[in-house]
Write a protein that holds these residues in place. Structure first.
Motif, PDB file in Angstrom:
ATOM      1  N   LEU A   1       3.478 -21.871 -21.843  1.00 29.65           N
ATOM      2  CA  LEU A   1       4.895 -21.796 -21.489  1.00 29.65           C
ATOM      3  C   LEU A   1       5.391 -20.350 -21.478  1.00 29.65           C
ATOM      4  CD1 LEU A   1       6.400 -24.894 -23.303  1.00 29.65           C
ATOM      5  CD2 LEU A   1       6.114 -24.524 -20.852  1.00 29.65           C
ATOM      6  N   MET A   2       4.814 -19.532 -22.339  1.00 33.81           N
ATOM      7  CA  MET A   2       5.247 -18.132 -22.350  1.00 33.81           C
ATOM      8  C   MET A   2       4.833 -17.409 -21.072  1.00 33.81           C
ATOM      9  SD  MET A   2       4.482 -17.125 -26.277  1.00 33.81           S
ATOM     10  CE  MET A   2       4.982 -15.439 -26.358  1.00 33.81           C
ATOM     11  N   LEU A   3       3.913 -17.992 -20.360  1.00 34.10           N
ATOM     12  CA  LEU A   3       3.472 -17.357 -19.114  1.00 34.10           C
ATOM     13  C   LEU A   3       4.280 -17.823 -17.909  1.00 34.10           C
ATOM     14  CD1 LEU A   3      -0.369 -17.513 -19.723  1.00 34.10           C
ATOM     15  CD2 LEU A   3       1.046 -15.477 -19.691  1.00 34.10           C
ATOM     16  N   ARG A   4       5.316 -18.656 -18.146  1.00 35.04           N
ATOM     17  CA  ARG A   4       6.107 -19.147 -17.020  1.00 35.04           C
ATOM     18  C   ARG A   4       7.080 -18.067 -16.530  1.00 35.04           C
ATOM     19  NH1 ARG A   4       3.328 -21.450 -14.671  1.00 35.04           N
ATOM     20  NH2 ARG A   4       1.873 -20.590 -16.137  1.00 35.04           N
ATOM     21  N   ALA A   5       7.678 -18.376 -15.400  1.00 35.32           N
ATOM     22  CA  ALA A   5       8.468 -17.351 -14.716  1.00 35.32           C
ATOM     23  C   ALA A   5       9.951 -17.391 -15.049  1.00 35.32           C
ATOM     24  CB  ALA A   5       8.286 -17.492 -13.210  1.00 35.32           C
ATOM     25  N   ARG A   6      10.372 -18.382 -15.830  1.00 38.39           N
ATOM     26  CA  ARG A   6      11.807 -18.484 -16.118  1.00 38.39           C
ATOM     27  C   ARG A   6      12.062 -18.239 -17.587  1.00 38.39           C
ATOM     28  NH1 ARG A   6      14.844 -18.648 -11.330  1.00 38.39           N
ATOM     29  NH2 ARG A   6      13.138 -18.844  -9.837  1.00 38.39           N
ATOM     30  N   THR A   7      13.217 -17.735 -17.897  1.00 41.55           N
ATOM     31  CA  THR A   7      13.478 -17.376 -19.291  1.00 41.55           C
ATOM     32  C   THR A   7      13.416 -18.583 -20.216  1.00 41.55           C
ATOM     33  OG1 THR A   7      15.836 -17.568 -18.851  1.00 41.55           O
ATOM     34  CG2 THR A   7      14.876 -15.378 -18.750  1.00 41.55           C
ATOM     35  N   PHE A   8      13.935 -19.719 -19.748  1.00 41.34           N
ATOM     36  CA  PHE A   8      14.027 -20.852 -20.662  1.00 41.34           C
ATOM     37  C   PHE A   8      12.661 -21.356 -21.142  1.00 41.34           C
ATOM     38  CE2 PHE A   8      14.744 -25.179 -21.996  1.00 41.34           C
ATOM     39  CZ  PHE A   8      15.834 -25.017 -22.823  1.00 41.34           C
ATOM     40  N   PRO A   9      11.730 -21.662 -20.236  1.00 48.54           N
ATOM     41  CA  PRO A   9      10.411 -22.091 -20.738  1.00 48.54           C
ATOM     42  C   PRO A   9       9.735 -21.024 -21.597  1.00 48.54           C
ATOM     43  CG  PRO A   9      10.411 -21.899 -18.335  1.00 48.54           C
ATOM     44  CD  PRO A   9      11.824 -21.777 -18.781  1.00 48.54           C
ATOM     45  N   VAL A  10       9.988 -19.760 -21.298  1.00 46.77           N
ATOM     46  CA  VAL A  10       9.394 -18.719 -22.128  1.00 46.77           C
ATOM     47  C   VAL A  10       9.906 -18.836 -23.556  1.00 46.77           C
ATOM     48  CG1 VAL A  10       9.331 -16.237 -22.537  1.00 46.77           C
ATOM     49  CG2 VAL A  10       8.944 -17.114 -20.244  1.00 46.77           C
ATOM     50  N   ILE A  11      11.206 -19.112 -23.678  1.00 43.01           N
ATOM     51  CA  ILE A  11      11.769 -19.239 -25.027  1.00 43.01           C
ATOM     52  C   ILE A  11      11.202 -20.477 -25.721  1.00 43.01           C
ATOM     53  CG2 ILE A  11      13.897 -19.621 -26.300  1.00 43.01           C
ATOM     54  CD1 ILE A  11      15.289 -17.945 -24.095  1.00 43.01           C
ATOM     55  N   ILE A  12      11.103 -21.573 -24.974  1.00 43.67           N
ATOM     56  CA  ILE A  12      10.484 -22.783 -25.553  1.00 43.67           C
ATOM     57  C   ILE A  12       9.047 -22.452 -25.994  1.00 43.67           C
ATOM     58  CG2 ILE A  12       9.681 -25.113 -25.014  1.00 43.67           C
ATOM     59  CD1 ILE A  12      12.564 -25.221 -25.048  1.00 43.67           C
ATOM     60  N   GLY A  13       8.348 -21.721 -25.159  1.00 45.04           N
ATOM     61  CA  GLY A  13       6.975 -21.336 -25.494  1.00 45.04           C
ATOM     62  C   GLY A  13       6.927 -20.499 -26.753  1.00 45.04           C
ATOM     63  N   LEU A  14       7.860 -19.580 -26.878  1.00 45.41           N
ATOM     64  CA  LEU A  14       7.907 -18.759 -28.087  1.00 45.41           C
ATOM     65  C   LEU A  14       8.129 -19.636 -29.308  1.00 45.41           C
ATOM     66  CD1 LEU A  14      10.010 -15.674 -26.934  1.00 45.41           C
ATOM     67  CD2 LEU A  14       7.754 -15.600 -27.981  1.00 45.41           C
ATOM     68  N   THR A  15       9.013 -20.622 -29.180  1.00 47.79           N
ATOM     69  CA  THR A  15       9.286 -21.510 -30.305  1.00 47.79           C
ATOM     70  C   THR A  15       8.025 -22.271 -30.703  1.00 47.79           C
ATOM     71  OG1 THR A  15      11.450 -21.768 -29.315  1.00 47.79           O
ATOM     72  CG2 THR A  15      10.906 -23.228 -31.135  1.00 47.79           C
TER      73      THR A  15
ATOM     74  N   ASP B   1      17.715 -16.792 -13.523  1.00 55.76           N
ATOM     75  CA  ASP B   1      17.080 -16.799 -14.836  1.00 55.76           C
ATOM     76  C   ASP B   1      15.600 -16.475 -14.753  1.00 55.76           C
ATOM     77  OD1 ASP B   1      16.248 -19.127 -13.673  1.00 55.76           O
ATOM     78  OD2 ASP B   1      16.343 -20.289 -15.525  1.00 55.76           O
ATOM     79  N   HIS B   2      15.191 -15.792 -13.725  1.00 58.13           N
ATOM     80  CA  HIS B   2      13.797 -15.350 -13.631  1.00 58.13           C
ATOM     81  C   HIS B   2      13.537 -14.302 -14.703  1.00 58.13           C
ATOM     82  CE1 HIS B   2      10.070 -13.775 -11.971  1.00 58.13           C
ATOM     83  NE2 HIS B   2      10.008 -14.866 -11.215  1.00 58.13           N
ATOM     84  N   VAL B   3      12.301 -14.292 -15.247  1.00 58.44           N
ATOM     85  CA  VAL B   3      12.031 -13.339 -16.323  1.00 58.44           C
ATOM     86  C   VAL B   3      12.098 -11.898 -15.830  1.00 58.44           C
ATOM     87  CG1 VAL B   3      10.672 -14.780 -17.851  1.00 58.44           C
ATOM     88  CG2 VAL B   3       9.548 -13.616 -15.953  1.00 58.44           C
TER      89      VAL B   3
END
Lengths: 930, 511, 122
Positions: free
Chosen positions: C19-33, C101-103
């Motif tokens: 998920l941290m490798l996704r292109a949108r901020t939200f999934p990246v944050i979920i991935g970080l969690t 919301d693109h990274v």
């Protein structure tokens, strides 16, 4: 020797004098000129007492340690060679100062010019006086830097800027090569002091690194002396003011290169590599420069190419490496400096008077400025090698040497022919200069009406031309001693027998001179044919070439950069994870061992179900991450299972914390999602998904494997200490809490600092946020239509006191049972936030503190303050104290000082949670108002 | 009781508390508190340097719990040196920021002090988990400072910087888990002792922990291929912040040096973990930075690439693990931090004076003054490693020191060629900024001269003066770095000072 | 039991990284969690797994689990919470400034609706 102090003193005078012209320029141009001249004169006076010992063949050395561990010392040397160069640098320097005062336009205050000139002079002096080779490199590079600034003196002109950068790049590159060469040289010799290096000459020449050293040092020398193929910067540098050309580009800086050949002559010469490389480059430059000089229409350009040619001659002579050729080389250094400096200055006068340097327009000046013309013609005669002038003598020596030289074996006839051709060309361009400028009809369409320059502007030229004659007629009397000591210092051995006189009889060398004179005149007669032929040759301006090369380099770099770094965070992340994976895997595998372990704890059903839930949550979050609300719920499930795992494996504190953090995080995420798009678009390409899946699989499998290895191995730890000391030393039975607030309280202090900062950062970020509307969902609905449901309001009101009571309870028992300031803070925060969710932010804003940063400060202050108190008991920061207190009715209470610390934690947590969540909430209100 | 090791952390910490309390106060009051704090910080840092200049480092046991049980601060010569450098930079940066940058957003002063807390803590701590905590303090402060002011560039670079560093923090924690799970301790000196007796069955896990730890430090130190974030972040940050960041990559390097030299170098289990490959990556980083230099479009981004280049150069130090190289590297570290910071400020001064075009390499007519030209010239020559400036001294020391290495030809070639490229790029940039003028001079109105704040001027030129002093006092400074290197390469003293009675420490076996 | 926990840790890591490798901020944050759950579990596990032995000193108990990793995890959780809060707000600010919301925070302009890389400033 006590006088050796004079060496550093001289340099000190030179360097500290640099700023002087700038300081006195307000008193007028003359003051600046006098200051500059005085600095040079003072340097000369300071060196002069040492000349007698240099003349007698001694070497004066002054040594001061500076960075001995890195070979860099302040050590200086004066021998015949450095004496010769110092005299050239300072003597011609003084003349140039005088000349420049008249040459440069009246509106130039000259402070900056003279400062730069002095800077350059100091650097040159440093180069020739250095005993430490690294020191020499330092000064060497400063000559490049200061000449860059001098060439760019008229920075408004496009040509000046490019020429300056070109000179900097070429000589700077050579300087770096020279640096590398010197470093290697010192490495082989075991010392960076010239004396030691000279002593190790045999060893150096036998070293396998010798060819590399030679190449690098020669690169330095050749770039500086504008030898082919590095010559192109010098003609371009002619855009500099003429005093600069006279000083740098004839007398001194370009001579630094041949100085280097002389300096390293005893160290590096005497091999075939030296003989062939140095003489070949010198020979090519000699003829090539002379050939090109013939075709210049700009007389300053003619002089520039002639300089290249003469430098080639000197290089060639050093290359031949017989004692006599070295004497000739050193002699020509002197002669060339004298006649070429005077020629440049004369050229400057003509340029100044005519406003043009084009020989097709500047003609017949003899009638208009006879004195200057006579002087220039004498100097040009010297350049051509006309008898009775100094240039003739060293050229004669060169011709003689070319005849007797045997180093090329059977091909020995090449050299005399070559020398004669060079002589013919030299005469041809000298004749052209004389005839075109001073005769050849009338001036054509000149911007100004030329006449004789001011009296004092001519003086430097007169002095130099008189020197040409003096040396030309009375060589032994005028420069005999100087030449002998300089050549002796170069050779570092006894001098060959030679006779400095005008007439050596009618010999082959004299015949060559005659051929050169006659052939040169003849060649000049044929000039129109030659010119036509030459005009057909394709030409490319080195300036255009240089600029284009730079542009290509920059464009090339940009392309590489775009390939390497496309600005995409996704790629950075992938690269980071890949790096970690490969590095970790390599380190792990190269460790060599693999534990064959088995699980020791049996698996039970409850754990299996929990694992199932966790896997469901995690994988669900991945597969359904496009549906954002769902993924928040799914990771909430994962968080809950993690808390359960903590409970299962004896970590009640962790479970409590995890749960309460989970709640706050979820609220936070929901608030954020309020503004973000509700769905993630499917935009990843197949290859990217495959790449990411592979990476994730690798890391996931790796971590699973490593975790299993770790969990099933045994280890020894210091943790028993905490279990033993918790009650007696820390005054609490909850060991985890005691570690947090006492044993490792410093970590906790850092941790709440992070929290406080997260709050501050949010506060700072959202302050500047532009207003925005919440994102509607796909059906165009906003999130909540009913902002504050009534039942929630009714439910929450009575809950608040209850929650606060729970918080107090959790806080108080923390030291002995699971709980503590952090969890209590979260509970309080959540309770207050739920209040405001229920009642609306406006409702909450009225009841909650207006400003949180001071509360954060207070919390941190309590935590740090209780730590500071221990200073009064001569204990380190954060030392705790605890004791029993008997409170009536309540009974025996164990009270530790860390409770204040924990209270600080509590305050920070509450303030952080409230600040972050209300800030996010307030955004909503801002949005709503628009 | 000598509290000097903790003062460089406590002074800014207390200052930040005071600043938080007075967050409603006028900016000028906050500036006063900040100025007082950095002055005090300078004083305590000088004091610490003088005290720490002895064979055994100063050890400060927090909470009076002795190592390895409690957290200790260890002020060795290296730590004292970088703390003082930090204090010096922070004074200049604060001065510069007080010209108005600090008012471009909230909480600048408090966060600035916390940034100092984080960095100094990371320099001084002798406990790896505590190092993690201070890294986080440092990083979060840097995230906030990076975002200070506004603009999409800041958000974009900020998000990338934060995300990447959070991934780094996760790896850091895994490494710590592995270290504790195998060695049973978190104290650096104790780790050093435990590493000597690692059993064969644990070797893999221990090596993995070392690799992960180094990976995190290398991310901060911006080694290629982990360096892409740096040019973006450093060229997006406000000038004073970028100036402060000039030392941030150095935090990674100092952490590597501490861990590598104190704990790893003597342990057979960590053999070849770093020194077998890092030199290649370090040199690649230098080359990459040179490529960036040539393609930079504005002065600030050019300086960002310079910072990356100096980071690459510094990474030579841990990869060669040689005392003389370390000494040379420490001199270079100090000088490159000072010059980098000054250069960022210079870029901003130029940018302000050039109006809306800023520091982009676009030809424009503007009223440059001689001071700016001189300052630029000195900084450019220093950064390019030309004599007689400190950059040359540092470079020369490094070149000299690596002469025994087998990698010497590659190191020399790359450093020297990159020096040349730097010279070319900076000469071109200077020509563009100061010399070249638009072709149609007639149409362009002569701009009014720009009045710079005295704060900004004195901060920038103060640092330039410091860089010149680094040449004049190269001898005492290099003597000090030689002593610091000697201390780092003889970790026994460090270990003995931190844990005097190592044999007496009881350890329990689990499970 | 150890095996299943190890698998859980690996699973969380894998999911988080993806998920941290996704292109949108939200999934990246979920991935970080998700990743921070994994990290916390791993750090916790470095003290090994012990059932029913919480580190709370009591006179009649002799067996306790290792308290250090627990303390470390607590610190890590708190720091992780702070970081999450910050990156969430940073994502919001990026959204407000770029309109997307693109990274990589591609500036949304009328003609660049497609997935175009941000303009480089360097």
């Amino acid at each position: 020797m006590i006088e050796s102090v004079l060496l550093p003193l001289t340099l000190f005078i030179a360097v500290s004098g640099v700023a002087l012209p700038l300081m006195v320029e307000r008193y007028g141009r003359k003051a600046a000129a006098i200051a500059a001249g005085a600095v040079m004169a003072l340097c000369l006076a300071s060196l002069a007492p040492l000349f007698s010992s240099a003349i007698s063949g001694q070497t004066v050395i002054a040594h001061f340690d500076w960075l001995p561990s890195f070979g860099l010392n302040l050590s200086f040397r004066l021998d015949g060679l450095s004496m010769l160069f110092s005299i050239l640098i300072l003597g011609i320097g003084i003349l140039v100062v005088l000349y420049a005062h008249y040459y440069l336009p009246e509106d130039d205050k000259l402070g900056r010019f003279y400062a730069l000139l002095l800077l350059f002079m100091s650097a040159m002096l440093g180069v020739v006086l250095s005993e430490n080779l690294l020191m020499m490199v330092v000064f060497w590079e400063v000559t490049s830097l200061s000449s860059f600034l001098l060439i760019a003196y008229k920075s408004a002109s496009h040509e000046s800027r490019i020429a300056a950068r070109m000179a900097l790049v070429v000589t700077g590159a050579g300087g770096l090569a020279f640096l590398a060469g010197v470093l290697l040289l010192g490495n082989v010799a075991g010392s960076y002091e010239l004396t030691d290096v000279i002593a190790a000459a045999t060893q150096i020449k036998a070293d396998p690194l010798y060819p590399t050293i030679l190449t690098l040092v020669l690169l330095g020398a050749f770039t500086k002396s504008a030898q082919f193929p590095f010559h192109f910067w010098l003609p371009n540098a002619m855009v500099a003011p003429t005093p600069v050309s006279a000083y740098l580009h004839s007398a001194t800086m370009v001579k630094a290169g041949v100085f280097l050949l002389a300096r390293f002559y005893p160290v590096l010469s005497g091999t075939d590599a030296w003989l062939f490389s140095v003489s070949a480059i010198g020979g090519i430059t000699l003829v090539y420069g002379a050939y090109l000089a013939m075709y210049r229409n700009d007389f300053k350009g003619l002089l520039a190419y002639s300089t290249i040619s003469h430098l080639g001659l000197i290089t060639l002579l050093f290359g031949l490496s017989t004692p006599m050729s070295v004497v000739a080389a050193v002699f020509h250094i002197i002669n060339h400096a004298i006649f070429k400096a005077s020629l440049f200055m004369a050229a400057g006068i003509i340029d100044h008077e005519c406003g043009s340097r084009d020989m097709r327009r500047v003609n017949g000046l003899f009638k208009l400025m006879p004195i200057t013309a006579t002087l220039a013609m004498l100097a040009a005669g010297s350049m051509a090698g006309v008898p009775l002038l100094n240039g003739f003598l060293s050229k004669e020596m060169f011709f003689t040497e070319s005849i007797v030289f045997q180093g090329f074996g059977n091909s020995h006839w090449i050299l005399p022919i070559f020398a004669t051709i060079a002589g013919v060309l030299a005469v041809a361009y000298s004749v052209r200069f004389i005839h075109d400028v001073f005769f050849n009809g009338e001036p054509v369409d000149l911007p100004r009406q030329p006449h004789e320059p001011p009296r004092w502007m001519r003086v430097p030229v007169e002095v130099l031309v008189v020197l040409c004659l003096l040396v030309g007629i009375f060589p032994a009397w005028s420069v005999g001693a100087l030449l002998a000591s300089a050549a002796g210092a170069t050779l570092q051995s006894t001098l060959p027998v030679y006779d400095l006189k005008i007439w050596h009889g009618f010999n082959l060398a004299f015949l060559m001179s005659l051929i050169a004179l006659a052939g040169g005149v003849g060649l000049y007669m044929m000039r129109s044919t030659l010119m036509r032929w030459n005009d057909q040759l394709p030409t490319i301006s080195s300036r255009t070439f240089f600029e284009r090369a730079y542009q290509n380099l920059a464009a090339y770099a940009e392309n590489i950069l775009l390939i390497m770094d496309n600005g995409s965070l996704q790629r950075y992340m992938a690269v980071f994870f890949l790096f970690v994976f490969i590095y970790g895997a390599w380190a792990f595998i190269s460790g060599g061992s693999m534990v064959n372990a088995v699980s020791s704890l049996p698996l039970d059903v409850a754990s299996g179900i929990a694992f199932f839930a966790l896997a469901l949550g995690a994988l669900g979050a991945v597969f359904m991450h496009h549906r954002r609300l769902l993924s928040i719920i799914l990771i909430g499930i994962v968080g809950l299972v993690v808390a359960l795992i903590f409970v299962r494996f004896s970590a009640p504190d962790l479970a409590l914390t995890q749960l309460s953090v989970e709640v706050v995080t979820t609220v936070l995420m929901l608030l954020a999602l309020h503004y973000l798009p509700q769905y993630t678009p499917k935009e990843s390409s197949k290859t990217r998904v495959v790449r990411d899946v592979l990476l994730a699989l690798g890391i996931g499998l790796g971590m699973a494997f490593v975790s299993f290895e770790l969990l099933t191995s045994s280890f020894s730890t210091i943790s028993d200490f905490y279990l033993q000391q918790s009650v007696p030393g820390g005054g609490g039975s909850n060991v985890v809490n005691v570690i947090l607030v006492d044993f490792r309280g410093f970590d906790t202090l850092g941790e709440i600092t992070v929290l406080a900062m997260a709050a501050l950062g949010t506060h700072a970020l959202l302050n500047q946020l532009r207003l925005m509307q919440p994102m509607p969902d796909s059906a165009g609905r906003l999130w909540a239509e009913d902002a504050h449901p009534l039942f929630l309001k009714m439910l929450m009101r009575p809950l608040l006191p209850l929650a606060l009571a729970v918080a107090v309870y959790i806080f108080l028992r923390g030291h002995n049972l699971p709980g503590g300031g952090f969890v209590a803070g979260l509970v309080t925060g959540v309770a207050l936030i739920l209040q405001s969710l229920a009642g609306g932010f406006a409702f909450a804003e009225d009841r909650l503190p207006k400003s949180y940063p001071p509360i954060l400060g207070l919390g941190l202050a309590m935590a740090a303050g209780v730590g500071l108190i221990s200073w009064f008991f001569v204990r380190p920061f954060l030392t705790s104290a605890h004791g029993h207190i008997e409170i009536p009715l309540v009974g025996d209470i164990e009270l530790a000082s860390v409770i204040i610390f924990d209270l600080g934690v509590y305050l920070v947590v509450v303030a952080t949670v409230l600040l972050i969540l209300t800030e996010l909430g307030r955004l909503n209100m801002k949005g709503a108002r628009v | 009781m000598n509290h000097s090791p903790i003062l460089p952390i406590l002074v800014p910490f207390i200052a930040s508390i005071v600043l938080l309390m007075m967050s409603a106060c006028k900016l000028s009051w906050q500036r006063g508190v900040g100025a007082l704090a950095v002055t005090l910080l300078l004083a305590v840092s000088v004091n610490l340097l003088l005290l720490a200049d002895q064979p055994a480092p100063l050890v400060y046991a927090l909470g009076d719990w002795q190592a390895p049980f409690g957290i200790v601060l260890v002020a060795d010569r290296l730590a004292a040196l970088v703390v003082l450098t930090m204090a010096l930079l922070s004074a200049a940066v604060l001065l510069y920021a007080s010209a108005g940058f600090d008012g471009k957003g909230r909480h600048f002063h408090a966060v600035f002090q916390l940034q100092l807390v984080g960095i100094n803590g990371a320099f001084l701590t002798g406990d790896v988990f505590n190092l993690f905590v201070f890294f986080e303090v440092m990083l979060l402060a840097s995230y906030i400072l990076l975002a200070h002011g506004s603009g999409l560039n800041k958000s974009r670079a900020g998000f990338a910087y934060v995300t990447l560093n959070l991934a780094g923090s996760a790896v850091f924690l895994v490494a710590l888990g592995l270290i504790y799970g195998t060695l049973g301790t978190l104290n650096l000196a104790d780790i050093a002792m435990q590493l000597k007796t690692v059993s064969a069955t644990e070797a893999s896990l221990v090596r993995l922990s070392g690799a992960l730890l180094m990976a995190v430090f290398l991310l901060k130190a911006a080694v290629l291929p982990l360096s892409f974030w740096l040019p973006h972040a450093y060229s997006a940050a406000g000038a004073p912040v970028a100036a402060l960041f000039a030392i941030m990559t150095k935090v990674g390097i100092v952490a590597i040096l501490h861990v590598q030299m104190i704990a790893f170098s003597a342990a057979p289990v960590m053999h070849g973990l770093l020194d077998s490959w890092l030199i290649v990556a370090a040199l690649a980083t230098i080359v990459f930075a040179a490529i960036g230099l040539l393609s930079a479009k504005s002065l600030q981004s050019l300086v960002a690439w310079l910072i990356l280049g100096s980071a690459g150069l510094l990474l030579i130090v841990p990869s060669l693990n040689n005392e003389l190289v370390t000494a040379a590297g420490l001199y270079y570290l100090v000088q490159s931090a000072v010059v980098g910071a000054a250069f960022f400020m210079m870029a901003d001064l130029i940018s302000n004076a050039r109006g809306h075009i800023g520091d982009a390499f676009i030809i424009t007519e503007w009223a440059s003054d001689n001071k700016l030209k001189l300052g630029y010239f000195i900084l450019a020559a220093t950064a390019a490693g030309l004599p007689p400036f400190s950059g040359f001294v540092g470079k020369l020391m490094l070149l000299f020191a690596v002469k025994e290495s087998v990698m010497m030809p590659a190191i020399w070639t790359i450093i020297l060629i990159v020096s040349l490229i730097t010279t070319i790029a900076l000469a071109k940039a200077g020509s563009r900024l100061f010399w070249e003028t638009p072709n149609d001079l007639a149409s362009a109105p002569r701009p009014a001269s720009f009045q710079h704040s005295i704060f900004q001027y004195s901060a920038t030129f103060g640092l330039i003066a410091v860089s010149l002093l680094l040449v004049i006092f190269a001898q005492p400074l290099s003597d000090f770095t030689l002593r610091a290197a000697e201390q780092l390469h003889a970790p026994e003293q460090y270990i003995e000072a931190v844990i005097p009675h190592h044999a007496d420490i009881q350890r329990g076996v689990r499970p | 039991m150890e095996a299943i926990l190890a698998i859980a840790i690996g699973l969380l890591f894998g999911c988080g990284v993806y998920l941290m490798l996704r292109a949108r901020t939200f999934p990246v944050i979920i991935g970080l969690t998700l990743t921070s759950y994994a990290v916390n579990l791993f750090l916790f596990a470095s003290g090994r797994l012990v059932v029913n032995a919480p580190p709370i000193i009591s006179a009649d108990i002799v067996r306790y689990t290792d308290p250090i990793p627990q303390a470390l995890v607590l610190t890590a959780i708190v720091i992780g919470f702070g970081m999450t809060a910050y990156i969430v707000t940073l994502a919001l600010r990026g959204l407000s400034e770029s309109g997307d919301d693109h990274v990589d925070m591609i500036e949304k302009t009328a003609d660049s609706a497609s997935n175009q890389l941000p303009k480089r400033r360097l």
